[in-house]
Design a protein around this motif. Structure first.
Motif, short mmCIF file in Angstrom:
data_model
loop_
_atom_site.label_atom_id
_atom_site.label_comp_id
_atom_site.label_asym_id
_atom_site.label_seq_id
_atom_site.Cartn_x
_atom_site.Cartn_y
_atom_site.Cartn_z
N PRO A 95 0.80 -1.23 0.00
CA PRO A 95 0.00 0.00 0.00
C PRO A 95 0.83 1.28 0.00
O PRO A 95 1.89 1.34 0.63
N GLN A 96 0.33 2.26 -0.71
CA GLN A 96 0.89 3.61 -0.61
C GLN A 96 -0.12 4.42 0.21
O GLN A 96 -0.08 4.38 1.42
N CYS A 97 -1.08 5.09 -0.42
CA CYS A 97 -2.11 5.76 0.40
C CYS A 97 -3.04 4.73 1.04
O CYS A 97 -3.63 4.98 2.07
N GLY A 98 -3.18 3.56 0.39
CA GLY A 98 -3.97 2.47 0.94
C GLY A 98 -5.42 2.44 0.51
O GLY A 98 -6.11 1.44 0.75
N TYR A 99 -5.89 3.51 -0.11
CA TYR A 99 -7.33 3.62 -0.34
C TYR A 99 -7.89 2.46 -1.16
O TYR A 99 -8.97 1.93 -0.85
N CYS A 100 -7.17 2.05 -2.19
CA CYS A 100 -7.69 1.01 -3.09
C CYS A 100 -7.43 -0.39 -2.57
O CYS A 100 -7.90 -1.37 -3.15
N GLN A 101 -6.62 -0.51 -1.51
CA GLN A 101 -6.00 -1.81 -1.23
C GLN A 101 -6.93 -2.86 -0.63
O GLN A 101 -6.72 -4.05 -0.85
N SER A 102 -7.95 -2.46 0.10
CA SER A 102 -8.84 -3.52 0.60
C SER A 102 -9.58 -4.17 -0.57
O SER A 102 -9.71 -5.40 -0.62
N ILE A 130 -8.28 -0.35 -9.97
CA ILE A 130 -7.45 0.82 -10.26
C ILE A 130 -6.76 1.30 -8.98
O ILE A 130 -7.38 1.39 -7.93
N CYS A 131 -5.45 1.57 -9.10
CA CYS A 131 -4.70 2.15 -7.99
C CYS A 131 -4.09 3.45 -8.47
O CYS A 131 -3.20 3.46 -9.32
N ARG A 132 -4.56 4.55 -7.91
CA ARG A 132 -4.06 5.86 -8.36
C ARG A 132 -2.63 6.10 -7.92
O ARG A 132 -1.95 6.97 -8.45
N CYS A 133 -2.17 5.34 -6.92
CA CYS A 133 -0.77 5.46 -6.49
C CYS A 133 0.16 4.62 -7.35
O CYS A 133 1.38 4.68 -7.18
N GLY A 134 -0.38 3.81 -8.25
CA GLY A 134 0.46 3.04 -9.16
C GLY A 134 1.21 1.90 -8.51
O GLY A 134 2.38 1.66 -8.82
N THR A 135 0.56 1.16 -7.63
CA THR A 135 1.24 0.06 -6.93
C THR A 135 1.21 -1.25 -7.72
O THR A 135 1.47 -2.32 -7.15
N PHE A 136 0.92 -1.19 -8.99
CA PHE A 136 0.65 -2.42 -9.75
C PHE A 136 1.82 -3.42 -9.72
O PHE A 136 1.60 -4.62 -9.66
S1 FES Z 1 -2.46 2.69 -2.77
FE1 FES Z 1 -3.26 4.68 -3.16
S2 FES Z 1 -4.83 4.33 -4.61
FE2 FES Z 1 -3.85 2.42 -4.43
#
Ligand code: FES
Ligand code: FES
Length: 149
Positions: A95-102, A130-136
């Protein structure tokens, strides 16, 4: 009023039957790990499992899920032990910001149930969150690690 089974617990929620499941989970039940991103089944932030199948809860009305087993991110760990996917997410610091991760973890958990050893093409086809932080890239590495665990 609807009777839902969430993470193994049966409960009543007082909502209009057309209410998206996402909002019943978050606002009536108070499980806020499941996130709102787009509201139109595009981003995957709201992914939960319905009878084990990854489902975008922002577009599923409460009326359609009575009698089904609903699992949210809060229901993945068993007796305080992280699932192998959750553990891989910690180990690979995904996770970066974590928002998409769950939502990402719920989608990946369902993918691994269907394909225990996915290759990169399976991951590309199966994980469209979609992950806006680009953790793909980290997501991909963590999926391969979870598949070996
Ligand atoms: S970790 Fe930030 S949107 Fe995916
Ligand atoms: S909020 Fe459900 S897919 Fe984006």
């Amino acid at each position: 009023m609807a009777r839902l089974t969430i993470n193994g617990k049966s409960m009543e929620v007082t909502v209009d039957p057309s209410t998206p499941l996402l909002w019943a989970i978050r606002e009536q039940v108070g499980l806020t790990g499941t996130k709102y991103g787009c509201g139109i089944a595009q981003c995957g932030a709201c992914t939960i499992h319905l009878d084990g199948v990854a489902t975008r809860s922002c577009v599923v009305p409460v009326a359609a899920v009575e009698g089904k087993q609903i699992t949210t991110i809060e229901g993945l760990a068993a007796n305080g032990v992280l699932s192998k996917v959750q553990q891989a997410w910690v180990d690979f610091e995904v996770p970066q910001c974590g928002y998409c991760q769950s939502g990402m973890i719920m989608a990946v958990t369902a993918l691994l149930k269907e394909k225990p050893k996915p290759n990169d093409a399976d991951i590309d086809a199966g994980i469209t969150n979609i992950c806006r932080c680009g953790t793909f890239q980290q997501v991909r590495e963590a999926i391969h690690a979870a598949a070996k665990a």
